[in-house]
Design a protein around this motif. Structure first.
Motif, mmCIF file in Angstrom:
data_model
loop_
_atom_site.group_PDB
_atom_site.id
_atom_site.type_symbol
_atom_site.label_atom_id
_atom_site.label_comp_id
_atom_site.label_asym_id
_atom_site.label_seq_id
_atom_site.Cartn_x
_atom_site.Cartn_y
_atom_site.Cartn_z
ATOM 1 N N GLY A 1 -8.026 78.335 111.497
ATOM 2 C CA GLY A 1 -7.188 79.267 112.250
ATOM 3 C C GLY A 1 -6.766 78.770 113.617
ATOM 4 N N LYS A 2 -7.369 77.657 114.061
ATOM 5 C CA LYS A 2 -6.999 77.116 115.374
ATOM 6 C C LYS A 2 -5.701 76.312 115.259
ATOM 7 N N THR A 3 -5.050 76.082 116.394
ATOM 8 C CA THR A 3 -3.776 75.363 116.418
ATOM 9 C C THR A 3 -3.950 74.026 117.128
ATOM 10 N N ILE A 4 -3.528 72.951 116.455
ATOM 11 C CA ILE A 4 -3.577 71.618 117.046
ATOM 12 C C ILE A 4 -2.151 71.114 117.236
ATOM 13 N N SER A 5 -2.030 70.044 118.015
ATOM 14 C CA SER A 5 -0.713 69.485 118.309
ATOM 15 C C SER A 5 -0.707 67.990 118.015
ATOM 16 N N ILE A 6 0.325 67.541 117.281
ATOM 17 C CA ILE A 6 0.510 66.127 116.976
ATOM 18 C C ILE A 6 1.938 65.759 117.341
ATOM 19 N N ARG A 7 2.099 64.875 118.295
ATOM 20 C CA ARG A 7 3.410 64.447 118.788
ATOM 21 C C ARG A 7 4.262 65.655 119.203
ATOM 22 N N GLY A 8 3.620 66.618 119.787
ATOM 23 C CA GLY A 8 4.330 67.782 120.282
ATOM 24 C C GLY A 8 4.600 68.848 119.248
ATOM 25 N N VAL A 9 4.234 68.600 117.992
ATOM 26 C CA VAL A 9 4.440 69.574 116.914
ATOM 27 C C VAL A 9 3.120 70.285 116.656
ATOM 28 N N LYS A 10 3.157 71.610 116.598
ATOM 29 C CA LYS A 10 1.936 72.386 116.435
ATOM 30 C C LYS A 10 1.685 72.729 114.969
ATOM 31 N N PHE A 11 0.390 72.688 114.613
ATOM 32 C CA PHE A 11 -0.023 72.990 113.243
ATOM 33 C C PHE A 11 -1.230 73.915 113.281
ATOM 34 N N LYS A 12 -1.256 74.844 112.358
ATOM 35 C CA LYS A 12 -2.405 75.735 112.214
ATOM 36 C C LYS A 12 -3.370 75.129 111.205
ATOM 37 N N VAL A 13 -4.631 75.022 111.585
ATOM 38 C CA VAL A 13 -5.651 74.440 110.700
ATOM 39 C C VAL A 13 -6.030 75.472 109.641
ATOM 40 N N ILE A 14 -5.807 75.118 108.362
ATOM 41 C CA ILE A 14 -6.157 76.036 107.267
ATOM 42 C C ILE A 14 -7.327 75.527 106.438
ATOM 43 N N GLY A 15 -7.742 74.277 106.647
ATOM 44 C CA GLY A 15 -8.833 73.736 105.851
ATOM 45 C C GLY A 15 -9.537 72.584 106.532
#
Length: 411
Positions: free
Chosen positions: A180-194
């Motif tokens: 459920g946390k949000t990470i950022s890779i090269r400025g693009v955000k992703f929600k961790v689902i697994g």
């Protein structure tokens, strides 16, 4: 008979205790040879288990379409350079390959040096980011520790979701549930689902420091030219594997526009074929290990024999006294023979302990999966016993054939 054996063992032990320095040196000589044998076999066992485990996780019902065959892609002198498997090939294969009871996985590595951020924390730029579809985990044998896998809709809708490796719980999400946390890779955000289960590292390739994101999103972030895609096909039952392979080859030949007389300009590899090749390679390493170890043990046996011959010479008067008191030849020979065997077994035991320690240390440094080397232990016990038998026969016979009168005169 048993009383005589016990008496010989007692005499042999008393003799061993009476010559502590010589016994220690003799045991160390045997231990060095056994350490070499056990250490090499332990390390090779860890190496084989790690590599075969990595490929076996793909499953026996899986095959890959790749740029080159396994036996030619590392050949520097190859005349034919196969084209890469590009995205158009991948899309065409997904559309045209409709073999029953099969699942197709598509993936590519966007980068191996990504910096992943979470709030005010970030990793070193050494994380791998892979673009995958919903079948990637199943086809590669990767398991989910927490959370869920991608769904078909996650991939098709380019949802900003991701799966992360277990190593991220050691830095970014230490003492924190990443789901459920949000990470950022090269400025693009992703929600961790697994969160993926740990798979360890092989040859410094850390498989737990990676992020999986939907394929199309990865293509929009990582726009390097000539990206080579990976295609993996898994069938539900092994009986369908041959048919699926034939269908995949025909389909991909049509995609590449090859005529019936042209050779394939791509490779196909089954996971169990890779395991068999690796097993063949490691078998040669085992032969080399045995040759090296046999040479070492042979040198140890010669040294042990010489030390026992010196012992026979120094105890010539003792042999004469025993014979004068009625000791028979087999009693004298049995005493020296048992002494050699006991020393050999002590050396074997120490060699096993040191060998396992050395092998496990080397495996740990190389990030290989250590297992108890039962084969090496059995080989060490048998080898140390045979070494003692071979080394003890001649000194025992020489001691038994001593002339009692000449032995009593020996100073």
């Amino acid at each position: 008979m048993f009383s005589l054996l016990r008496e010989n063992i007692r005499i042999a032990m008393d003799s061993i205790k009476g010559q502590v320095l010589r016994t220690i040196l003799t045991i160390l000589i045997i231990a060095i040879g056994i350490t070499a044998l056990v250490g090499i076999l332990t390390f090779l066992g860890a190496l084989e288990k790690t590599i075969t485990g990595d490929f076996a996780s793909m499953g026996a019902n899986t095959f890959n379409l790749q740029r080159y065959e396994f036996n030619t892609r590392n050949n520097r002198d190859r005349e034919k350079i196969n084209p890469i498997i590009n995205y158009r090939n991948v899309r065409a294969f997904n559309d045209k390959f409709q073999y029953p009871f099969s699942k197709t996985s598509v993936s590519f590595t966007g980068t191996r040096g990504a910096e992943v951020k979470y709030e005010n924390e970030k990793t070193d730029p050494e994380a791998s980011v892979l673009g995958v579809n919903e079948n990637y985990l199943e086809n590669t044998g990767t398991e989910i520790d927490k959370g869920r896998n991608f769904t078909f809709f996650d991939i098709q809708n380019n949802n900003h979701v991701c799966l992360i490796g277990s190593d991220f719980t050691k830095n970014l999400f230490k003492n924190t549930n990443p789901i459920g946390k949000t990470i950022s890779i090269r400025g693009v955000k992703f929600k961790v689902i697994g969160l993926l289960e740990s798979k360890g590292a092989t040859f410094r390739n850390n498989q737990d420091l990676k992020v999986l994101i939907p394929l199309q999103l990865a293509r929009s972030i990582f726009t390097l030219p000539n990206i080579n895609y990976n295609i993996s096909v898994k069938v539900d039952d092994k009986q369908f594997l041959e048919g699926a392979q034939d269908e995949a080859i025909v389909t991909f030949r049509n995609i590449r526009g090859l005529s019936p007389v042209e050779e394939n300009n791509f490779g196909l590899e089954r996971s169990d074929d890779l395991i068999n090749r690796i097993s063949n390679i490691t078998s040669y390493l085992y032969y080399a290990a045995w040759i090296i170890s046999i040479i070492t043990v042979f040198g140890s046996s010669i040294a042990l024999m010489n030390i026992m011959l010196v012992s026979v010479t120094e105890r010539t008067r003792e042999i004469g006294v025993r014979k004068a008191l009625g000791a028979k030849k087999h009693t004298i020979s049995g005493q020296f023979f048992l002494e050699t065997v006991i020393i050999g077994q002590f050396g074997g035991l120490i060699g096993i302990i040191l060998g396992i320690a050395v092998g496990s240390l080397a495996a740990s440094i190389s990030n290989f999966e250590f297992t108890i080397p039962w084969l090496a232990i059995v080989a060490a016990v048998v080898t140390s016993f045979l070494t003692a038998v071979v080394s003890g026969l001649y000194p025992a016979v020489k001691a038994a054939n001593q002339d009692p009168i000449e032995s009593l005169r020996y100073e």
